[in-house]
Design a protein around this motif. Structure first.
Motif, PDB file in Angstrom:
ATOM      1  N   LYS A 141       0.839  -1.206   0.000  1.00  0.00           N
ATOM      2  CA  LYS A 141       0.000   0.000   0.000  1.00  0.00           C
ATOM      3  C   LYS A 141       0.874   1.257   0.000  1.00  0.00           C
ATOM      4  CE  LYS A 141      -3.942  -2.133   2.299  1.00  0.00           C
ATOM      5  NZ  LYS A 141      -4.757  -2.204   3.512  1.00  0.00           N
ATOM      6  N   VAL A 142       1.928   1.232   0.813  1.00  0.00           N
ATOM      7  CA  VAL A 142       2.848   2.378   0.874  1.00  0.00           C
ATOM      8  C   VAL A 142       3.485   2.607  -0.495  1.00  0.00           C
ATOM      9  CG1 VAL A 142       5.040   3.204   1.856  1.00  0.00           C
ATOM     10  CG2 VAL A 142       3.329   2.161   3.350  1.00  0.00           C
ATOM     11  N   LYS A 143       4.005   1.543  -1.067  1.00  0.00           N
ATOM     12  CA  LYS A 143       4.692   1.637  -2.364  1.00  0.00           C
ATOM     13  C   LYS A 143       3.738   2.131  -3.462  1.00  0.00           C
ATOM     14  CE  LYS A 143       7.802  -1.114  -5.314  1.00  0.00           C
ATOM     15  NZ  LYS A 143       7.097  -1.498  -6.536  1.00  0.00           N
ATOM     16  N   ASP A 144       2.542   1.544  -3.521  1.00  0.00           N
ATOM     17  CA  ASP A 144       1.567   1.937  -4.555  1.00  0.00           C
ATOM     18  C   ASP A 144       1.203   3.413  -4.444  1.00  0.00           C
ATOM     19  OD1 ASP A 144       1.564  -0.631  -5.457  1.00  0.00           O
ATOM     20  OD2 ASP A 144      -0.414  -1.169  -4.670  1.00  0.00           O
ATOM     21  N   SER A 145       0.937   3.875  -3.217  1.00  0.00           N
ATOM     22  CA  SER A 145       0.522   5.270  -3.029  1.00  0.00           C
ATOM     23  C   SER A 145       1.647   6.239  -3.382  1.00  0.00           C
ATOM     24  CB  SER A 145       0.039   5.503  -1.596  1.00  0.00           C
ATOM     25  OG  SER A 145      -1.231   4.912  -1.412  1.00  0.00           O
ATOM     26  N   LEU A 146       2.878   5.885  -3.016  1.00  0.00           N
ATOM     27  CA  LEU A 146       4.008   6.762  -3.347  1.00  0.00           C
ATOM     28  C   LEU A 146       4.257   6.805  -4.849  1.00  0.00           C
ATOM     29  CD1 LEU A 146       6.466   5.908  -0.448  1.00  0.00           C
ATOM     30  CD2 LEU A 146       5.260   8.077  -0.814  1.00  0.00           C
ATOM     31  N   GLU A 147       4.136   5.664  -5.506  1.00  0.00           N
ATOM     32  CA  GLU A 147       4.325   5.640  -6.964  1.00  0.00           C
ATOM     33  C   GLU A 147       3.243   6.458  -7.662  1.00  0.00           C
ATOM     34  OE1 GLU A 147       4.672   1.429  -7.671  1.00  0.00           O
ATOM     35  OE2 GLU A 147       6.855   1.456  -7.336  1.00  0.00           O
ATOM     36  N   LYS A 148       2.009   6.390  -7.141  1.00  0.00           N
ATOM     37  CA  LYS A 148       0.927   7.217  -7.697  1.00  0.00           C
ATOM     38  C   LYS A 148       1.240   8.696  -7.513  1.00  0.00           C
ATOM     39  CE  LYS A 148      -3.170   4.270  -7.572  1.00  0.00           C
ATOM     40  NZ  LYS A 148      -3.484   3.266  -6.579  1.00  0.00           N
ATOM     41  N   ALA A 149       1.710   9.060  -6.328  1.00  0.00           N
ATOM     42  CA  ALA A 149       2.036  10.465  -6.043  1.00  0.00           C
ATOM     43  C   ALA A 149       3.091  10.991  -7.017  1.00  0.00           C
ATOM     44  CB  ALA A 149       2.530  10.616  -4.599  1.00  0.00           C
ATOM     45  N   ILE A 150       4.099  10.167  -7.308  1.00  0.00           N
ATOM     46  CA  ILE A 150       5.188  10.604  -8.205  1.00  0.00           C
ATOM     47  C   ILE A 150       4.704  10.707  -9.651  1.00  0.00           C
ATOM     48  CG2 ILE A 150       7.440   9.927  -9.170  1.00  0.00           C
ATOM     49  CD1 ILE A 150       8.127   8.881  -6.305  1.00  0.00           C
ATOM     50  N   VAL A 151       3.845   9.784 -10.070  1.00  0.00           N
ATOM     51  CA  VAL A 151       3.278   9.878 -11.428  1.00  0.00           C
ATOM     52  C   VAL A 151       2.460  11.163 -11.565  1.00  0.00           C
ATOM     53  CG1 VAL A 151       1.567   8.860 -12.998  1.00  0.00           C
ATOM     54  CG2 VAL A 151       3.286   7.397 -11.924  1.00  0.00           C
ATOM     55  N   HIS A 156       7.646  16.024  -6.980  1.00  0.00           N
ATOM     56  CA  HIS A 156       7.386  15.820  -5.546  1.00  0.00           C
ATOM     57  C   HIS A 156       8.616  15.190  -4.880  1.00  0.00           C
ATOM     58  CE1 HIS A 156       5.306  14.961  -1.849  1.00  0.00           C
ATOM     59  NE2 HIS A 156       4.108  15.269  -2.348  1.00  0.00           N
ATOM     60  N   ALA A 157       9.497  16.036  -4.380  1.00  0.00           N
ATOM     61  CA  ALA A 157      10.757  15.555  -3.781  1.00  0.00           C
ATOM     62  C   ALA A 157      10.495  14.641  -2.586  1.00  0.00           C
ATOM     63  CB  ALA A 157      11.613  16.742  -3.359  1.00  0.00           C
ATOM     64  N   ASP A 158       9.525  15.013  -1.743  1.00  0.00           N
ATOM     65  CA  ASP A 158       9.280  14.224  -0.525  1.00  0.00           C
ATOM     66  C   ASP A 158       8.772  12.821  -0.835  1.00  0.00           C
ATOM     67  OD1 ASP A 158      10.098  16.427   0.879  1.00  0.00           O
ATOM     68  OD2 ASP A 158       8.110  17.000   1.587  1.00  0.00           O
ATOM     69  N   ALA A 159       8.015  12.674  -1.921  1.00  0.00           N
ATOM     70  CA  ALA A 159       7.553  11.333  -2.309  1.00  0.00           C
ATOM     71  C   ALA A 159       8.737  10.481  -2.776  1.00  0.00           C
ATOM     72  CB  ALA A 159       6.491  11.432  -3.403  1.00  0.00           C
ATOM     73  N   HIS A 160       9.701  11.122  -3.456  1.00  0.00           N
ATOM     74  CA  HIS A 160      10.928  10.399  -3.848  1.00  0.00           C
ATOM     75  C   HIS A 160      11.691   9.930  -2.597  1.00  0.00           C
ATOM     76  CE1 HIS A 160      10.140  12.307  -7.762  1.00  0.00           C
ATOM     77  NE2 HIS A 160      11.006  11.464  -8.289  1.00  0.00           N
ATOM     78  N   ILE A 161      11.779  10.816  -1.598  1.00  0.00           N
ATOM     79  CA  ILE A 161      12.469  10.455  -0.345  1.00  0.00           C
ATOM     80  C   ILE A 161      11.779   9.256   0.303  1.00  0.00           C
ATOM     81  CG2 ILE A 161      13.033  11.208   2.009  1.00  0.00           C
ATOM     82  CD1 ILE A 161      12.989  14.131   0.912  1.00  0.00           C
TER      83      ILE A 161
END
Length: 257
Positions: A141-151, A156-161
């Motif tokens: 869930k964490v990985k999916d949401s962060l990948e969505k945020a970056i797309v 979004h620097a913080d999502a990359h972090i």
């Protein structure tokens, strides 16, 4: 609701809606949040940047719309840095994750809805132990949401972090073989995400700290000198608001340990 611990440097920052708007690009270089048009949301952000996290949370919820992002950020940052009770911390992260999930369902193109969902679940996972969280399926869930945020928000620097930290923590806990096969965690991907985050937001103390942590997790003693240099650089940065002050102080704490 239990009383929130006050920001220890109350009064050091004195933003209002006008100064937040003027310094928006600098203040939001990490989360790439669009500057709001709603005056009530700007007021809530001013409270956040001054370290009035509880008031920022309440003002954000009252404003609704983009104010939910202020509430989520205020609650998550408060829980991460200032809440002393572990159970309360976990409850607050759960609250943010649920609120962000509802926001993402209503606004699927809102990058920060996905980001705060992931951030809160990630911090919750660290609180209960990463291994336990992975067993509960929270890692995906964490990985999916962060990948969505970056797309949705490639700047979004913080999502990359956070995604870099995900790769590092999973490998640290279950090893690179299982981490890669089961959770899609890769050392090179994790390190590249931190490098990209530093390009997007070069002065970010939190990026330097998390990158240093990842280097030690993934590479051990051979990268300790580089990690220490990152901690030193983070500790020497000048914070512009309450959140950055907490980031810088964490870097100083890392150096003392």
């Amino acid at each position: 609701m239990a009383k929130w611990t006050p920001f220890p440097h109350a009064g050091d920052y004195s933003f209002d809606a006008a100064s937040v708007k003027k310094q928006w690009a600098r203040l939001h270089g990490g989360d790439a949040e669009p500057c709001p048009k709603d005056a009530a949301v700007l007021d809530a952000w001013a409270l956040f940047h001054n370290g009035d996290f509880h008031q920022a949370n309440e003002a954000g919820i009252a404003a609704g719309g983009a104010g939910i992002t202020v509430a989520n950020k205020a609650t998550a940052i408060y829980a991460n840095y200032l809440e002393p009770k572990e159970k309360t911390r976990l409850d607050l992260f759960t609250q943010v994750a649920e609120r962000a999930a509802a926001q993402a369902a209503e606004e699927p193109n809102n990058a920060n809805a996905w980001y705060w969902h992931a951030y809160a679940l990630g911090r919750y996972s660290q609180g209960i132990s990463v291994a336990k969280a992975l067993a509960q399926g929270l890692g995906g869930k964490v990985k999916d949401s962060l990948e969505k945020a970056i797309v949705l928000s490639p700047q979004h620097a913080d999502a990359h972090i956070a995604l870099g930290a995900f790769h590092a923590e999973v490998i640290d806990k279950v090893g690179s073989l299982i981490g890669g096969m089961t959770y899609g965690a890769k050392k090179d991907t994790g390190l590249k995400l931190f490098q990209e985050a530093l390009k997007l937001n070069p002065g970010s103390a939190i990026c330097m700290v998390e990158y240093a942590n990842a280097l030690v997790m993934l590479e051990g003693d051979k990268r300790m000198k580089e990690a220490t240099e990152l901690y030193e650089k983070a500790a020497a940065t000048t914070p512009v608001d309450a959140m950055e002050r907490l980031d810088v102080e964490m870097a100083k704490t890392e150096l003392e340990e």
